[in-house]
Design a protein around this motif. Structure first.
Motif, PDB file in Angstrom:
ATOM      1  N   MET A   1       0.790  -5.520   1.837  1.00  0.00           N
ATOM      2  CA  MET A   1       1.693  -4.504   1.604  1.00  0.00           C
ATOM      3  C   MET A   1       2.805  -4.505   2.698  1.00  0.00           C
ATOM      4  SD  MET A   1       1.224  -0.504   0.656  1.00  0.00           S
ATOM      5  CE  MET A   1       1.103   0.321   2.027  1.00  0.00           C
ATOM      6  N   TYR A   2       2.614  -4.627   3.923  1.00  0.00           N
ATOM      7  CA  TYR A   2       3.618  -4.355   4.794  1.00  0.00           C
ATOM      8  C   TYR A   2       4.482  -5.755   4.974  1.00  0.00           C
ATOM      9  CZ  TYR A   2       1.499  -0.017   6.787  1.00  0.00           C
ATOM     10  OH  TYR A   2       1.073   1.337   6.777  1.00  0.00           O
ATOM     11  N   GLU A   3       3.757  -6.874   4.684  1.00  0.00           N
ATOM     12  CA  GLU A   3       4.645  -8.033   4.728  1.00  0.00           C
ATOM     13  C   GLU A   3       5.680  -8.196   3.628  1.00  0.00           C
ATOM     14  OE1 GLU A   3       2.357 -11.505   4.671  1.00  0.00           O
ATOM     15  OE2 GLU A   3       0.904 -11.026   6.237  1.00  0.00           O
ATOM     16  N   VAL A   4       5.246  -7.521   2.508  1.00  0.00           N
ATOM     17  CA  VAL A   4       6.274  -7.578   1.394  1.00  0.00           C
ATOM     18  C   VAL A   4       7.223  -6.435   1.400  1.00  0.00           C
ATOM     19  CG1 VAL A   4       6.287  -6.964  -1.100  1.00  0.00           C
ATOM     20  CG2 VAL A   4       4.472  -8.374  -0.353  1.00  0.00           C
ATOM     21  N   PHE A   5       6.765  -5.368   2.297  1.00  0.00           N
ATOM     22  CA  PHE A   5       7.887  -4.276   2.426  1.00  0.00           C
ATOM     23  C   PHE A   5       9.220  -4.738   2.782  1.00  0.00           C
ATOM     24  CE2 PHE A   5       9.608  -0.839   5.318  1.00  0.00           C
ATOM     25  CZ  PHE A   5      10.159  -0.029   4.226  1.00  0.00           C
ATOM     26  N   SER A   6       9.198  -5.639   3.906  1.00  0.00           N
ATOM     27  CA  SER A   6      10.494  -5.876   4.631  1.00  0.00           C
ATOM     28  C   SER A   6      11.119  -7.034   3.822  1.00  0.00           C
ATOM     29  CB  SER A   6      10.160  -6.461   5.972  1.00  0.00           C
ATOM     30  OG  SER A   6       9.452  -5.410   6.610  1.00  0.00           O
ATOM     31  N   ASP A   8      12.790  -8.538  -0.255  1.00  0.00           N
ATOM     32  CA  ASP A   8      13.649  -7.825  -1.509  1.00  0.00           C
ATOM     33  C   ASP A   8      12.504  -7.868  -2.586  1.00  0.00           C
ATOM     34  OD1 ASP A   8      16.106  -7.787  -0.392  1.00  0.00           O
ATOM     35  OD2 ASP A   8      16.365  -9.749  -1.073  1.00  0.00           O
ATOM     36  N   ARG A   9      11.007  -8.115  -2.370  1.00  0.00           N
ATOM     37  CA  ARG A   9      10.181  -8.051  -3.558  1.00  0.00           C
ATOM     38  C   ARG A   9       9.424  -6.619  -3.413  1.00  0.00           C
ATOM     39  NH1 ARG A   9       6.814 -12.708  -2.205  1.00  0.00           N
ATOM     40  NH2 ARG A   9       7.056 -11.795  -0.176  1.00  0.00           N
ATOM     41  N   ARG A  10       9.806  -5.829  -2.356  1.00  0.00           N
ATOM     42  CA  ARG A  10       8.934  -4.517  -2.008  1.00  0.00           C
ATOM     43  C   ARG A  10       8.702  -3.636  -3.518  1.00  0.00           C
ATOM     44  NH1 ARG A  10      13.146  -4.584   0.413  1.00  0.00           N
ATOM     45  NH2 ARG A  10      14.877  -3.582  -0.143  1.00  0.00           N
ATOM     46  N   ASP A  11       9.781  -3.871  -4.536  1.00  0.00           N
ATOM     47  CA  ASP A  11       9.562  -2.891  -5.492  1.00  0.00           C
ATOM     48  C   ASP A  11       8.529  -3.440  -6.588  1.00  0.00           C
ATOM     49  OD1 ASP A  11      11.545  -0.976  -4.691  1.00  0.00           O
ATOM     50  OD2 ASP A  11      13.080  -2.025  -6.291  1.00  0.00           O
ATOM     51  N   THR A  12       8.197  -4.807  -6.382  1.00  0.00           N
ATOM     52  CA  THR A  12       7.071  -5.402  -7.166  1.00  0.00           C
ATOM     53  C   THR A  12       5.700  -4.779  -7.007  1.00  0.00           C
ATOM     54  OG1 THR A  12       6.707  -7.141  -5.955  1.00  0.00           O
ATOM     55  CG2 THR A  12       8.632  -7.295  -7.729  1.00  0.00           C
ATOM     56  N   PHE A  13       5.361  -4.371  -5.624  1.00  0.00           N
ATOM     57  CA  PHE A  13       4.180  -3.827  -5.575  1.00  0.00           C
ATOM     58  C   PHE A  13       4.046  -2.644  -5.822  1.00  0.00           C
ATOM     59  CE2 PHE A  13       4.100  -1.521  -1.553  1.00  0.00           C
ATOM     60  CZ  PHE A  13       5.172  -1.953  -0.976  1.00  0.00           C
ATOM     61  N   VAL A  14       4.897  -1.763  -5.843  1.00  0.00           N
ATOM     62  CA  VAL A  14       4.898  -0.127  -6.040  1.00  0.00           C
ATOM     63  C   VAL A  14       3.733  -0.005  -7.161  1.00  0.00           C
ATOM     64  CG1 VAL A  14       5.949   1.843  -6.857  1.00  0.00           C
ATOM     65  CG2 VAL A  14       7.221   0.262  -4.992  1.00  0.00           C
ATOM     66  N   HIS A  16       1.450  -1.676  -8.322  1.00  0.00           N
ATOM     67  CA  HIS A  16       0.102  -2.392  -7.965  1.00  0.00           C
ATOM     68  C   HIS A  16      -0.392  -1.442  -6.721  1.00  0.00           C
ATOM     69  CE1 HIS A  16       1.002  -5.407 -10.780  1.00  0.00           C
ATOM     70  NE2 HIS A  16       2.371  -5.545 -10.042  1.00  0.00           N
ATOM     71  N   CYS A  17       0.238  -0.812  -5.885  1.00  0.00           N
ATOM     72  CA  CYS A  17      -0.306  -0.398  -4.938  1.00  0.00           C
ATOM     73  C   CYS A  17      -0.257   1.286  -4.620  1.00  0.00           C
ATOM     74  CB  CYS A  17       0.314  -0.657  -3.536  1.00  0.00           C
ATOM     75  SG  CYS A  17      -0.020  -2.509  -3.070  1.00  0.00           S
ATOM     76  N   TYR A  93      -3.669   6.670   4.776  1.00  0.00           N
ATOM     77  CA  TYR A  93      -3.393   6.596   3.225  1.00  0.00           C
ATOM     78  C   TYR A  93      -4.846   7.072   2.550  1.00  0.00           C
ATOM     79  CZ  TYR A  93       0.031   2.691   4.317  1.00  0.00           C
ATOM     80  OH  TYR A  93       0.922   2.169   4.662  1.00  0.00           O
ATOM     81  N   SER A  94      -4.569   7.849   1.617  1.00  0.00           N
ATOM     82  CA  SER A  94      -5.491   8.547   0.722  1.00  0.00           C
ATOM     83  C   SER A  94      -5.601   7.589  -0.296  1.00  0.00           C
ATOM     84  CB  SER A  94      -5.350  10.014   0.614  1.00  0.00           C
ATOM     85  OG  SER A  94      -5.423  10.557   1.769  1.00  0.00           O
ATOM     86  N   PHE A  95      -6.700   7.687  -1.142  1.00  0.00           N
ATOM     87  CA  PHE A  95      -6.537   6.925  -2.431  1.00  0.00           C
ATOM     88  C   PHE A  95      -7.254   7.528  -3.502  1.00  0.00           C
ATOM     89  CE2 PHE A  95      -6.573   3.829   0.801  1.00  0.00           C
ATOM     90  CZ  PHE A  95      -5.939   2.818   0.630  1.00  0.00           C
ATOM     91  N   GLY A  96      -6.798   7.571  -4.657  1.00  0.00           N
ATOM     92  CA  GLY A  96      -7.226   8.022  -5.942  1.00  0.00           C
ATOM     93  C   GLY A  96      -8.358   7.400  -6.560  1.00  0.00           C
ATOM     94  N   GLY A  97      -8.685   8.006  -7.632  1.00  0.00           N
ATOM     95  CA  GLY A  97     -10.028   7.337  -8.350  1.00  0.00           C
ATOM     96  C   GLY A  97      -9.569   6.103  -8.919  1.00  0.00           C
TER      97      GLY A  97
END
Length: 109
Positions: A1-6, A8-14, A16-17, A93-97
């Motif tokens: 996630m941190y690698e992708v954040f920086s 132009d692909r950061r929106d694609t992981f939203v 999924h994460c 980070y907290s995670f949901g079910g």
């Protein structure tokens, strides 16, 4: 996630994460954001102002064992290269079910 954040692909992981109802800190304005669209808009604002970087330096479980703590070093990409902060912060980070991030908090060290 941190690698992708920086990148132009950061929106694609939203989706999924991050949970659709994710609770996310807006550290620029000291408020909380809710949902994918508010987080995307916040990131767009950050990148419009400059190019933020975040380098992952460690992962652990929080003392209660239910949250993941990422120790990170913030930085900024400039015309002359990358500039990194002297210190680190913690992203908690907290995670949901559904296994997606439901909340993120920033702890100053």
């Amino acid at each position: 996630m941190y690698e992708v954040f920086s990148t132009d692909r950061r929106d694609t992981f939203v989706p999924h994460c991050l949970s659709p109802e994710v609770d996310w800190p807006n550290v620029l304005d000291s408020i909380r954001l809710h949902g994918h669209e508010e987080v995307r808009a916040y990131w767009a604002r950050q990148f419009a102002a400059g190019h933020p970087l975040v380098r992952l330096e460690g992962l652990s479980l929080d003392t209660d064992g239910t949250r993941v703590v990422a120790t990170v070093r913030p930085g900024q990409r400039t015309a002359t290269g990358e500039e990194w902060a002297d210190g680190t912060v913690e992203h908690v980070y907290s995670f949901g079910g559904d296994g997606l991030v439901s909340r993120m908090d920033v702890r100053q060290l």
